[in-house]
Design an enzyme around this catalytic site. Structure first.
Site, PDB file in Angstrom:
ATOM      1  N   ASP A 145      28.514  52.791  55.006  1.00  0.00           N
ATOM      2  CA  ASP A 145      29.362  53.717  55.751  1.00  0.00           C
ATOM      3  C   ASP A 145      29.657  53.175  57.148  1.00  0.00           C
ATOM      4  O   ASP A 145      28.808  52.527  57.761  1.00  0.00           O
ATOM      5  CB  ASP A 145      28.643  55.070  55.863  1.00  0.00           C
ATOM      6  CG  ASP A 145      29.575  56.186  56.286  1.00  0.00           C
ATOM      7  OD1 ASP A 145      30.804  56.001  56.218  1.00  0.00           O
ATOM      8  OD2 ASP A 145      29.075  57.245  56.695  1.00  0.00           O
ATOM      9  N   SER A 149      25.941  62.104  49.847  1.00  0.00           N
ATOM     10  CA  SER A 149      27.337  61.950  49.423  1.00  0.00           C
ATOM     11  C   SER A 149      27.508  61.656  47.937  1.00  0.00           C
ATOM     12  O   SER A 149      28.268  60.762  47.543  1.00  0.00           O
ATOM     13  CB  SER A 149      28.031  60.863  50.264  1.00  0.00           C
ATOM     14  OG  SER A 149      28.065  61.235  51.622  1.00  0.00           O
ATOM     15  N   ASN A 156      36.820  59.346  47.153  1.00  0.00           N
ATOM     16  CA  ASN A 156      37.580  58.471  48.055  1.00  0.00           C
ATOM     17  C   ASN A 156      39.072  58.401  47.728  1.00  0.00           C
ATOM     18  O   ASN A 156      39.868  57.907  48.541  1.00  0.00           O
ATOM     19  CB  ASN A 156      36.999  57.053  48.052  1.00  0.00           C
ATOM     20  CG  ASN A 156      35.697  56.933  48.809  1.00  0.00           C
ATOM     21  OD1 ASN A 156      34.887  56.047  48.554  1.00  0.00           O
ATOM     22  ND2 ASN A 156      35.457  57.843  49.747  1.00  0.00           N
TER      23      ASN A 156
END
Length: 254
Positions: free
Chosen positions: A27, A206, A75
């Site tokens: 990330d 996540s 995403n």
């Protein structure tokens, strides 16, 4: 769970206690670029070089499986230009790095719903898997178009079909069968990460390997992924080695 402390001091690792499976949520590429007044894709490009650095470092340390969260099922919500660039990254990455992977005896694996990726991306991914199939060292496992909840739904369907066909009895369904039905099941004893690292300072999972990290040590670092280095990896492993892992039990003095 612990936050990685920034340190320039070298700490000696116990090479007999290197985590067999390390998972990383990579990330911070976008923020790395924005801090430098660059487009977000510049961060992804730099992050690709970090993948190469960490892959070689992990392999040299003796890690058996390195799982990298490359592209999640969520995403797709990102801007079209960024998604398009991310879909082109596997080609750029593998075209330049597969020879080094083979030289380092690293095998490529990709988990996720690959059949839903653009055709060109699928071809590149499948070629890299094929090219490194004979390597029997570390497995470089990319999570691409992957989401853990989706993975568990697919595993449940797989088991349900086995029950329906008479191959599995309902009473045979247990945690071990479920684990084997997940996308990481092929890794056997190394299916579950011992250490999960997330860069960029965020402290959440996540939707990554939710079942598999039940007893993983979690490491959160403020470093953005493009700044993460081989020394950063060693520091996280050093802290892992200094954790008291009891797996729900207690240690007794003998």
């Amino acid at each position: 769970m612990f936050r990685k402390k920034e340190s320039n001091n070298h700490q000696e690792l116990d090479m007999n206690r290197i985590p067999k499976h390390i998972a990383i949520i990579m990330d911070g590429n976008g923020r790395w670029a924005q801090k430098r007044h660059l487009p977000r894709i510049a961060g992804h490009k730099r992050g690709m070089e970090t993948v190469k650095t960490i892959t070689k470092a992990a392999s040299q340390l003796g890690v058996k499986v390195l799982s990298l969260y490359a592209f999640s099922t969520e995403n797709w919500k990102r801007p079209e230009e960024e998604v398009s660039y991310l879909m082109s990254l596997p080609g750029k990455f593998f075209n330049s790095f597969v020879p080094e992977l083979i030289a380092n005896n690293v095998q490529v694996n990709v988990m996720g719903e690959i059949d839903r990726l653009p055709k060109a991306t699928q071809e590149v991914v499948n070629q890299a898997i094929q090219d490194t199939a004979d390597c029997d060292g570390m497995v470089l496992n990319f999570a691409l178009n992957y989401g853990s909840r989706r993975e568990m739904v697919l595993a449940t369907r797989k088991i349900a079909k086995a029950v329906q066909s008479g191959k599995v009895e309902i009473d045979e369904i247990d945690a071990d069968l479920f684990s084997k039905s997940l996308m990481t099941g092929k890794f056997g004893a190394n299916a579950d990460p011992e250490l999960l690292i997330r860069t960029s300072g965020e402290q959440r999972i996540s939707n990554f390997l939710l079942w598999q990290i039940a007893y993983s040590e979690l490491s959160f670092t403020d470093e953005l992924w493009p700044d993460f280095s081989a020394d950063s990896l060693k520091q996280a492993i050093y802290q892992f080695q200094n954790r008291d892992r009891r797996f729900g039990g207690i240690k007794t003095n003998k």
